[in-house]
Design a protein around this motif. Sequence first.
Motif, PDB file in Angstrom:
ATOM      1  N   GLU A 149      10.306  29.991 -59.833  1.00 51.71           N
ATOM      2  CA  GLU A 149       9.956  28.639 -59.009  1.00 51.71           C
ATOM      3  C   GLU A 149       8.543  28.916 -58.312  1.00 51.71           C
ATOM      4  N   LYS A 150       8.211  27.823 -57.865  1.00 47.13           N
ATOM      5  CA  LYS A 150       6.751  27.435 -57.159  1.00 47.13           C
ATOM      6  C   LYS A 150       7.057  27.899 -55.704  1.00 47.13           C
ATOM      7  N   VAL A 151       5.915  28.725 -55.179  1.00 47.38           N
ATOM      8  CA  VAL A 151       6.051  29.154 -53.929  1.00 47.38           C
ATOM      9  C   VAL A 151       4.808  28.690 -53.052  1.00 47.38           C
ATOM     10  N   ASN A 152       4.672  28.015 -52.120  1.00 47.73           N
ATOM     11  CA  ASN A 152       3.669  27.662 -51.244  1.00 47.73           C
ATOM     12  C   ASN A 152       2.972  28.747 -50.424  1.00 47.73           C
ATOM     13  N   LYS A 153       1.838  29.532 -50.606  1.00 49.33           N
ATOM     14  CA  LYS A 153       1.301  30.635 -49.918  1.00 49.33           C
ATOM     15  C   LYS A 153       0.392  30.527 -48.913  1.00 49.33           C
ATOM     16  N   THR A 179      -2.573  25.258 -57.926  1.00 47.49           N
ATOM     17  CA  THR A 179      -3.183  26.604 -57.543  1.00 47.49           C
ATOM     18  C   THR A 179      -4.423  26.439 -56.832  1.00 47.49           C
ATOM     19  N   TYR A 180      -5.315  25.464 -57.445  1.00 48.25           N
ATOM     20  CA  TYR A 180      -6.732  25.083 -56.399  1.00 48.25           C
ATOM     21  C   TYR A 180      -6.434  24.542 -55.224  1.00 48.25           C
ATOM     22  N   LEU A 181      -5.564  23.502 -55.015  1.00 46.37           N
ATOM     23  CA  LEU A 181      -5.500  22.862 -53.704  1.00 46.37           C
ATOM     24  C   LEU A 181      -4.112  23.280 -53.027  1.00 46.37           C
ATOM     25  N   LYS A 182      -2.980  23.421 -53.494  1.00 44.16           N
ATOM     26  CA  LYS A 182      -1.921  23.723 -52.986  1.00 44.16           C
ATOM     27  C   LYS A 182      -1.753  25.350 -52.636  1.00 44.16           C
ATOM     28  N   LEU A 183      -2.230  25.956 -53.493  1.00 43.63           N
ATOM     29  CA  LEU A 183      -2.220  27.491 -53.327  1.00 43.63           C
ATOM     30  C   LEU A 183      -0.715  27.956 -53.704  1.00 43.63           C
ATOM     31  N   TYR A 184      -0.214  27.586 -54.676  1.00 44.34           N
ATOM     32  CA  TYR A 184       1.204  27.887 -55.413  1.00 44.34           C
ATOM     33  C   TYR A 184       1.034  29.070 -56.053  1.00 44.34           C
ATOM     34  N   HIS A 191       6.891  38.108 -57.258  1.00 44.11           N
ATOM     35  CA  HIS A 191       6.173  37.169 -56.872  1.00 44.11           C
ATOM     36  C   HIS A 191       4.702  37.479 -57.587  1.00 44.11           C
ATOM     37  N   MET A 192       4.200  36.384 -58.282  1.00 41.65           N
ATOM     38  CA  MET A 192       2.792  36.311 -58.958  1.00 41.65           C
ATOM     39  C   MET A 192       2.038  35.211 -58.151  1.00 41.65           C
ATOM     40  N   PHE A 193       0.699  35.285 -58.537  1.00 43.18           N
ATOM     41  CA  PHE A 193      -0.437  34.292 -58.039  1.00 43.18           C
ATOM     42  C   PHE A 193      -1.583  34.559 -59.059  1.00 43.18           C
ATOM     43  N   PRO A 194      -1.872  33.526 -59.731  1.00 37.80           N
ATOM     44  CA  PRO A 194      -1.243  32.024 -59.646  1.00 37.80           C
ATOM     45  C   PRO A 194       0.331  32.071 -60.496  1.00 37.80           C
ATOM     46  N   ALA A 195       0.814  31.164 -60.441  1.00 40.03           N
ATOM     47  CA  ALA A 195       2.046  31.114 -61.025  1.00 40.03           C
ATOM     48  C   ALA A 195       2.073  31.272 -62.572  1.00 40.03           C
ATOM     49  N   TYR A 201      -4.099  38.781 -54.789  1.00 39.27           N
ATOM     50  CA  TYR A 201      -4.785  37.641 -54.742  1.00 39.27           C
ATOM     51  C   TYR A 201      -6.092  38.260 -54.799  1.00 39.27           C
ATOM     52  N   TYR A 202      -7.077  37.386 -55.772  1.00 40.44           N
ATOM     53  CA  TYR A 202      -8.407  37.763 -55.720  1.00 40.44           C
ATOM     54  C   TYR A 202      -9.100  36.592 -55.518  1.00 40.44           C
ATOM     55  N   LEU A 203      -9.714  36.740 -54.238  1.00 42.61           N
ATOM     56  CA  LEU A 203     -10.593  35.660 -53.645  1.00 42.61           C
ATOM     57  C   LEU A 203     -11.579  36.301 -52.938  1.00 42.61           C
TER      58      LEU A 203
END
Length: 477
Positions: A390-394, A357-362, A372-376, A431-433
């Motif tokens: 399944e994991k998805v790179n965002k 989550t932190y580095l790859k933004l999955y 679809h959800m973030f984070p997984a 996303y909450y960023l």
Amino acid sequence: MPSVGITSIGAYIPYYYMDRKTIAESWGGKGLKGSRSVASVDEDSVTMSVEAALECFRYKGRNEIDGVYFASTTAPYAEKSHATLISTVCDLRKDIFTADFNSSMRSATSALKAGYSEVLSGNSNEVLVTSADIRNAYPKSLQEQVFGDGAAAVTVGNKDVLATIDYVFSCQNEIHDMWRNQDDLYVRNAEARFAADEGYNQSVLYAFHKIVEKAELSVTDIKKVILTTPGMKENVKIAKKLGLREDQVQDTFTSTIGVLGVAQPLLMLVDALEQAEPGDKLVLVAYGNGADAFVLTVTDNIKKIKDANSLKKYLDNRAVFTDYGRFLSFRGIIEAVPGEDYKIPASTAQSWREQETYLKLYGGKCTECGTHMFPANRVCVQCGTVDQFEKVNKTEVFTKLFTYSIDNLAGRSDDPVIVQAITEDADKTRYYLNMTDFNKDQIAIDMDLEFTFRKIHNLGDFVNYYWKVRPIRRKRA
């Protein structure tokens, strides 16, 4: 034997730039012409190298990369692999080789040469070389106006080569012309004429003559000569001694972004390739206690990157920075009052456990209902299915601003405005960023945003990185 050479390119210029006269006037003087780029408070050599590396994936698949070389003299850690961190953020394969190159202004070309040898030997098919620097000069010094911040990256491989690397040459020259001791905050330099005559001039002239002789080229055979420079125009003086026409000398971009340190040779190479035609001969000479030289021949594949626009899109989308005090604070030269926004204790174990989550933004995609959800999330928020996702790179996904708040006091004293954003992508993922590199007056619902990798804080005595959103700079919507 397959040809080995440059197979992809990328560059990154920070959002902020500063007129040199702003710096000079802060000390009651007159500034040099032009401007320099300025890294934001949430950027360092790692985040900028990631930006440049991501640009390379426009033309090269991530799964093709067999090795990552990172070059910088201003990397955040004295002991830790930055190349491994960058390869993780870029979501590259686990079975790749990573290496850091540092301490020398030739670090990037040393890494380029190592990548070339790695591919030529057959050990790897594709190596990513990424470089960045944020160098500090003494306040009020000329270098304070001349230096700039930025990054550049290339991939070296043996398939779909944009420009073959035909010849390489290196020489060394021990001299204290520019250096920084272990605990120094600023770059030191010797007397200017001594440094130029016995350091830069001697090594660059020697390396150029040797590589041209090795390749059996005359000066007129060369389309572009890429000469790095430690200052504003040292390369121009060398070019005249070499008998080069003005149009044969590659732009250094010192007038608009400054001297980028380690990243300078690759950034100039990126621009030279974007302007090149098939068959052009390029000569690159990079200085740093000696010199590395390369002869490259541009191939027909160069037509694929004609609209790459690697530097221009960043230069056309910048904001002027006018506060010299904040400039010093952003670079750690003076200390700002800490902000109140981050009070969460950092954990090395949690950072490692949550790095997807932190580095790859999955994010995650439910394989039952497609939500679809973030984070997984193990449990689908829509259908309640457990562990069916399944994991998805965002990282390359565009997103739109759904809602936001602006807090004018939440940040540190030198960067107090915090924009907290809730955004939504085309898959309805929320996303909450935090937002960065923004003009507060231009923030609007539904504006297009992209993800950017940034520093968050140093709690736990290590650099905590995460992703933020910003108005589109890297890609066009």
